[in-house]
Scaffold this active site. Structure first.
Site, PDB file in Angstrom:
ATOM      1  N   GLY A 158      38.713   4.927  74.687  1.00  0.00           N
ATOM      2  CA  GLY A 158      37.782   4.013  75.345  1.00  0.00           C
ATOM      3  C   GLY A 158      38.171   3.717  76.789  1.00  0.00           C
ATOM      4  O   GLY A 158      37.317   3.390  77.615  1.00  0.00           O
ATOM      5  N   GLU A 192      36.721   6.476  78.703  1.00  0.00           N
ATOM      6  CA  GLU A 192      35.264   6.289  78.675  1.00  0.00           C
ATOM      7  C   GLU A 192      34.841   5.158  79.609  1.00  0.00           C
ATOM      8  O   GLU A 192      33.812   5.255  80.284  1.00  0.00           O
ATOM      9  CB  GLU A 192      34.824   6.007  77.234  1.00  0.00           C
TER      10      GLU A 192
HETATM   11  C1  HXC Z   1      46.073  -1.251  70.459  1.00  0.00           C
HETATM   12  C2  HXC Z   1      47.756  -0.310  71.700  1.00  0.00           C
HETATM   13  C3  HXC Z   1      46.914   0.763  72.075  1.00  0.00           C
HETATM   14  C4  HXC Z   1      45.575   0.750  71.583  1.00  0.00           C
HETATM   15  C5  HXC Z   1      48.851   1.076  72.959  1.00  0.00           C
HETATM   16  N1  HXC Z   1      48.931  -0.076  72.286  1.00  0.00           N
HETATM   17  N2  HXC Z   1      47.625   1.612  72.848  1.00  0.00           N
HETATM   18  N3  HXC Z   1      47.339  -1.296  70.907  1.00  0.00           N
HETATM   19  N4  HXC Z   1      45.210  -0.261  70.779  1.00  0.00           N
HETATM   20  N5  HXC Z   1      44.693   1.701  71.895  1.00  0.00           N
HETATM   21  C6  HXC Z   1      50.104  -0.954  72.157  1.00  0.00           C
HETATM   22  C7  HXC Z   1      51.164  -0.359  71.227  1.00  0.00           C
HETATM   23  O1  HXC Z   1      50.844  -0.624  69.873  1.00  0.00           O
HETATM   24  C8  HXC Z   1      52.387  -1.107  71.683  1.00  0.00           C
HETATM   25  O2  HXC Z   1      52.368  -2.401  71.144  1.00  0.00           O
HETATM   26  C9  HXC Z   1      52.168  -1.249  73.187  1.00  0.00           C
HETATM   27  O3  HXC Z   1      50.766  -1.081  73.406  1.00  0.00           O
HETATM   28  C10 HXC Z   1      52.904  -0.200  73.990  1.00  0.00           C
HETATM   29  O4  HXC Z   1      52.547   1.079  73.492  1.00  0.00           O
HETATM   30  P1  HXC Z   1      53.605   2.190  73.049  1.00  0.00           P
HETATM   31  O5  HXC Z   1      52.919   3.100  72.133  1.00  0.00           O
HETATM   32  O6  HXC Z   1      54.849   1.549  72.572  1.00  0.00           O
HETATM   33  O7  HXC Z   1      53.901   2.898  74.452  1.00  0.00           O
HETATM   34  P2  HXC Z   1      54.327   4.411  74.697  1.00  0.00           P
HETATM   35  O8  HXC Z   1      55.314   4.852  73.681  1.00  0.00           O
HETATM   36  O9  HXC Z   1      54.695   4.499  76.124  1.00  0.00           O
HETATM   37  O10 HXC Z   1      52.999   5.270  74.450  1.00  0.00           O
HETATM   38  C11 HXC Z   1      51.898   5.098  75.314  1.00  0.00           C
HETATM   39  C12 HXC Z   1      50.640   5.765  74.664  1.00  0.00           C
HETATM   40  C13 HXC Z   1      50.486   5.256  73.230  1.00  0.00           C
HETATM   41  C14 HXC Z   1      50.829   7.293  74.670  1.00  0.00           C
HETATM   42  C15 HXC Z   1      49.450   5.419  75.542  1.00  0.00           C
HETATM   43  O11 HXC Z   1      50.504   3.822  73.261  1.00  0.00           O
HETATM   44  C16 HXC Z   1      49.210   5.678  72.571  1.00  0.00           C
HETATM   45  O12 HXC Z   1      49.088   6.831  72.138  1.00  0.00           O
HETATM   46  N6  HXC Z   1      48.258   4.749  72.420  1.00  0.00           N
HETATM   47  C17 HXC Z   1      47.032   4.985  71.701  1.00  0.00           C
HETATM   48  C18 HXC Z   1      46.137   5.860  72.503  1.00  0.00           C
HETATM   49  C19 HXC Z   1      44.828   6.127  71.748  1.00  0.00           C
HETATM   50  O13 HXC Z   1      44.843   6.694  70.639  1.00  0.00           O
HETATM   51  N7  HXC Z   1      43.701   5.686  72.320  1.00  0.00           N
HETATM   52  C20 HXC Z   1      42.424   5.863  71.716  1.00  0.00           C
HETATM   53  C21 HXC Z   1      42.138   4.646  70.899  1.00  0.00           C
HETATM   54  S1  HXC Z   1      40.701   4.846  69.942  1.00  0.00           S
HETATM   55  P3  HXC Z   1      53.639  -3.004  70.357  1.00  0.00           P
HETATM   56  O14 HXC Z   1      53.148  -4.335  69.836  1.00  0.00           O
HETATM   57  O15 HXC Z   1      54.005  -2.027  69.310  1.00  0.00           O
HETATM   58  O16 HXC Z   1      54.690  -3.133  71.429  1.00  0.00           O
HETATM   59  C22 HXC Z   1      39.478   4.565  70.984  1.00  0.00           C
HETATM   60  C23 HXC Z   1      38.158   4.661  70.306  1.00  0.00           C
HETATM   61  C24 HXC Z   1      37.116   4.974  71.280  1.00  0.00           C
HETATM   62  O17 HXC Z   1      39.620   4.312  72.127  1.00  0.00           O
HETATM   63  C25 HXC Z   1      35.844   4.910  70.585  1.00  0.00           C
HETATM   64  C26 HXC Z   1      34.949   4.002  71.296  1.00  0.00           C
HETATM   65  C27 HXC Z   1      35.646   2.996  72.086  1.00  0.00           C
END
Ligand code: HXC
Length: 260
Positions: free
Chosen positions: A111, A114
């Site tokens: 998102g 997006e």
């Molecule tokens: C909720 C999130 C988050 C997310 C990161 N965090 N992304 N929380 N939703 N999308 C939180 C983690 O849980 C963590 O919290 C803190 O942010 C730091 O993230 P880390 O993972 O510890 O950091 P790092 O190891 O540096 O990795 C960075 C990252 C990874 C590669 C960006 O966080 C990641 O892969 N995030 C998810 C990316 C993703 O899948 N996005 C798409 C989401 S679905 P804590 O509390 O543990 O410290 C989406 C649906 C779209 O967007 C459909 C319509 C909108």
């Protein structure tokens, strides 16, 4: 409204909106959406504001996606009946007719990517990373990613990114047409604000019209789009700012715009 998840400030004629949940990498939850709707609505309604910039707080992320923790327990019927995600496009794209720029300062994933693509254009920092990794969560883009990314970078790269979840770095993003320019992180906000000031200094009716025309290219056939362009051009010739703009050119002085 008191904002809790975003920061909003006016810098002259430019509204700067900052996603401000750095601990969760500016993940986009419902509260962020509600606050952005208010902030963009206020920007749109305020005639003193001529361009907006959206960025993320911290050095790591613009936004790492929709908030996975919020979505994890939501039932399919809730996504469907609530038409989850539709209000992003309806408020930030459809009803925001004035220009705005995304300044992407790190991860723009799911998102987040997006949301950046809803902007009129993207300026990225050198550490920016774009991706649509939703497939790894068992889902897919839901806020326009499959459509806007494909239009921006073409089928091959969009398929590659959606199916493998690989991220595109800033250099590839610029080369592929997803972003307009890449600057060092330390310069990103300055560059975005300076660019916004340039736009804010343009005749405001013409700014809306130029935006509308370019966007029409994605919705119309070439013939329809060119007709639309010509008609809007003709309407602009009736504005006071057109008379002023042409007079200012001939008199070798800057134009003074009325927005009429
Ligand atoms: C909720 C999130 C988050 C997310 C990161 N965090 N992304 N929380 N939703 N999308 C939180 C983690 O849980 C963590 O919290 C803190 O942010 C730091 O993230 P880390 O993972 O510890 O950091 P790092 O190891 O540096 O990795 C960075 C990252 C990874 C590669 C960006 O966080 C990641 O892969 N995030 C998810 C990316 C993703 O899948 N996005 C798409 C989401 S679905 P804590 O509390 O543990 O410290 C989406 C649906 C779209 O967007 C459909 C319509 C909108």
């Amino acid at each position: 409204m008191t904002y809790e998840t975003i920061l909003v400030e006016q810098r002259g004629a430019v509204t700067l909106i900052t996603l401000n949940r750095p601990k969760s990498l500016n993940a986009l939850n419902s509260q962020v959406l509600e606050e952005l709707i208010v902030a963009f609505g206020a920007y749109e309604a305020d005639a003193s504001q001529r361009c907006a910039v959206l960025t993320g707080s911290g050095e790591k992320a613009f936004a790492a996606g929709a908030d996975i923790k919020e979505m994890a327990d939501k039932a399919a019927t809730e996504f469907y009946t609530g038409d989850f995600f539709s209000r992003w496009t309806s408020h930030l794209v459809k009803t925001t007719r004035k220009p705005w720029i995304a300044a992407v300062n790190g991860f723009a994933l799911g998102g987040g990517c997006e949301l950046a693509m809803m902007a009129d254009f993207i300026i990225a920092s050198e550490n920016a990373k774009f991706g649509q990794p939703e497939i790894k969560l068992g889902v897919a883009p839901g806020m326009g990613g499959s459509q806007r990314l494909t239009r921006a970078v073409g089928k091959a790269k969009a398929m590659d990114m959606c199916l493998t979840s690989r991220m595109m770095d800033a250099v590839e993003a610029e080369r592929s047409g997803l972003v307009t320019r890449v600057v060092p992180l330390a310069d990103l906000l300055d560059e975005a604000l300076k660019t916004a000031e340039v736009i804010a200094g343009m005749p405001p009716v013409a700014a809306i019209a130029n935006k509308e025309m370019v966007n029409a290219a994605f919705e119309m056939t070439l013939d329809q789009g060119i007709l639309f362009e010509r008609r809007v051009f003709q309407i602009l010739t009736a504005t006071e700012d057109k008379a002023e703009g042409m007079a200012a050119f001939i008199e070798k002085r800057p134009g003074v715009w009325k927005g009429k």
